[in-house]
Write an enzyme that holds these catalytic residues in place. Structure first.
Site, PDB file in Angstrom:
ATOM      1  N   CYS A 188      -0.817  10.329 -10.900  1.00 19.00           N
ATOM      2  CA  CYS A 188      -0.024   9.448 -11.747  1.00 19.00           C
ATOM      3  C   CYS A 188       0.851   8.505 -10.938  1.00 19.00           C
ATOM      4  O   CYS A 188       1.311   7.497 -11.434  1.00 19.00           O
ATOM      5  CB  CYS A 188       0.852  10.264 -12.691  1.00 19.00           C
ATOM      6  SG  CYS A 188      -0.103  10.912 -14.063  1.00 19.00           S
TER       7      CYS A 188
ATOM      8  N   ALA B 180       2.156  -1.370  11.850  1.00 17.73           N
ATOM      9  CA  ALA B 180       1.114  -0.425  12.242  1.00 17.73           C
ATOM     10  C   ALA B 180      -0.233  -0.745  11.614  1.00 17.73           C
ATOM     11  O   ALA B 180      -1.273  -0.434  12.177  1.00 17.73           O
ATOM     12  CB  ALA B 180       1.531   1.000  11.907  1.00 17.73           C
TER      13      ALA B 180
END
Lengths: 408, 140
Positions: free
Chosen positions: A332, A77
């Site tokens: 994070c 894609a």
């Protein structure tokens, strides 16, 4: 816990999916038996390969209401999106230099747009509402006489929200602007029909619908209007000159098989996933408070559940449910150390973006897995909230938004 | 990413989770970080009136596993130390002990900041007070 439960559990089906064994089965002969080059016109090896490719083209087209002739095979894609956006920009540059997209597209759409901006194009990034939806009216208002392309994703990869494609497609048609959709998450999961939705270009990839990685497709409309593209790569002129390179026959056969399966299974799978997702949501919220649902409550991918667990950081949460593979919008967990731009765009505060977990249910998710995940999540959240200074303050009745934090 | 065994140990068995009464004159409280940055650490020390040593320490942390482990480790290290010794705890020692990767160094910095903030809070509270056994540095 069911005796048949196998750990770890994969509940990250928006990132990728397990290749369906039936798909693998269909692919295998094309590695070792029928290994011809589909472009070899003069011997049976080539003919067998070409026939398989053409059959796969039909299978892909059928799933999205297109003709096989309108399917261009790509590496995935990211390539399909690049080809659609840059290919249109290059081909129609004389007509105009304006492109419209949304702020919550995948990077494979946003980054090609940014590159075009450096090359002199103007790009409008439409904002979305709190559910992650762009309105057809916004699209209509943004179109100018310089607009050549509108690119709006069918379903968001993080929050699962579905966009009103048909209404946007109708507007684009009326205004003579090409309409591209990155339908990677939607194809095979919700109804997608290029005719009914007025789609001119559509990107999809095999690995999100239980097919192999490394194989995607771009639908390119052939009439009303006939869409033309400048190729990204020069070479042998394969795929109607839009994508040179020897066709990856085994992968193409896999994509075809995956599309055919998805078409057959979609309705029953949707019902099953909705039931499982409800079980997951109900099971978690029955025992835990202060949980936010990110994305649209109804108009979303059936397998997607994105929750924010207030006062708990996402990466710590993923550590706590270590036998379960999920994703988080927490900084994070990202390479950029920024929280999810999709969650930011729908107005989820950064602190709740850090607390978000995406559960991606799929074809192979079982009820026993859901029940296991519910227990793991509850245990982890309780463990982490016990440790959380924010939860402590919340329990003391402190409004966290009024605290003067020493930001770093 | 893979976590070190020590981070995992502190995460699953955090030491000294909890809170002291902030108003207690023998308690120093440091709160650093911000929710929108993804980590907030609250670190508290309690000083023994007679010895001037840190007799107990507690933490609560909102943050990733490395942030939790850094603050948990800090509370272990603080116990039994003088305030001067505590001031000398460096984030690099935490990084080393927990084998934190570069992307997690900020967690250790936050823990060092929390230690200093807690000491400063205690000292501010006890300026000129008899509870302070010896002259202390203020304003660090």
């Amino acid at each position: 816990m069911s005796a048949s439960l196998k750990l770890p559990i994969f509940m990250d089906n928006n990132s990728t999916t397990r290749c369906d064994p039936r798909v693998v089965e269909a692919m295998l002969p094309f590695f070792t038996e029928n290994y011809g080059n589909a472009a070899s016109r003069n011997h049976s090896f080539g003919w067998v390969a070409e026939e398989a490719v053409e059959s796969a083209r039909e299978q892909v087209g059928r799933l999205i209401g297109a003709s096989g002739k309108e399917i261009i095979f790509t590496s995935g894609a990211t390539e399909s999106n690049n080809l659609a956006i840059k290919g249109v920009a290059s081909m129609y540059r004389k007509k105009g230099n304006h492109i419209i997209t949304t702020s919550i597209e995948h990077k494979a759409v946003l980054d090609p747009c940014k590159r075009l901006e450096r090359d002199g194009f103007e790009v409008t990034y439409l904002p979305v509402d709190k559910f992650g939806r762009v309105s057809p009216e916004q699209v209509a208002e943004a179109i100018t006489d310089k607009t050549i392309l509108v690119s709006v994703m069918a379903a968001n990869n993080e929050i699962g929200t579905l966009q009103p494609l048909a209404a946007i497609g109708a507007i684009c048609k009326a205004r003579g602007v090409l309409f591209h959709t990155d339908a990677v998450q939607a194809v095979g999961k919700v109804p997608v029909d290029v005719e009914a939705m007025g789609i001119d270009l559509l990107s999809l990839t095999a690995h999100k619908l239980y097919g192999p990685k490394g194989l995607g497709a771009l639908y390119v409309r052939r009439k009303n209007p006939r869409v033309r593209l400048d190729a990204l790569m020069d070479g042998g002129g394969h795929e109607r000159g839009m994508r040179s390179g020897t066709l990856a026959v085994p992968g193409i056969v896999g994509l075809g098989a995956a599309c055919e399966l998805a078409g057959k299974l979609r309705e029953s799978e949707t019902q099953r996933l909705l039931t499982l997702r409800k079980r997951l949501y109900d099971g978690i919220t029955a025992e835990l408070g202060d949980i936010g649902l990110n994305g649209h409550p109804i108009d979303r991918l059936p397998g997607n559940l994105n929750l924010s667990f207030a006062f708990v950081e996402g990466e710590a949460m993923m550590m706590g449910i270590r036998d379960v593979a999920v994703s988080s919008g927490s900084a994070c967990t990202s390479a950029s150390l920024e929280p999810s731009y999709v969650l930011q765009a729908i107005g989820v505060g950064d602190e709740l973006a850090h607390s978000s977990i995406r559960f991606g249910l799929g074809r192979f998710t079982t009820e026993a897995e859901i029940d296991f995940v519910i227990r793991q999540v509850i245990t982890a959240v309780n463990h982490l909230r016990e440790m959380s200074p924010l939860y402590e303050m919340h329990k003391q009745g402190i409004d966290l938004s009024t605290v003067a934090w020493a930001a770093h | 990413m893979a976590y070190s065994d020590k981070v995992l140990d502190h995460y699953y068995n955090p030491r000294n989770v909890g809170s002291f009464d902030r108003a207690d004159p023998l308690v120093g409280t440091g709160v650093v970080g911000a929710p929108e940055c993804g980590d907030v650490m609250k670190l508290q020390i309690r000083i023994n009136e007679k010895t001037g040593l840190i007799e107990d320490a507690k933490f609560k942390t909102f943050g990733c596993g490395s942030a939790i482990a850094s603050s948990s480790l800090a509370t272990e290290w603080l116990k039994g130390k003088t305030l001067d010794e505590a001031m000398d705890i460096r984030n690099t020692a935490i990084v080393e002990e927990l084998c934190l990767p570069p992307v997690k160094v900020h967690c250790s910095v936050l823990a060092e900041d929390a230690i200093k903030a807690a000491i400063k809070d205690y000292q501010t509270k006890n300026l000129g007070s008899a509870a302070v056994a010896e002259p202390l540095m203020v304003g660090v």
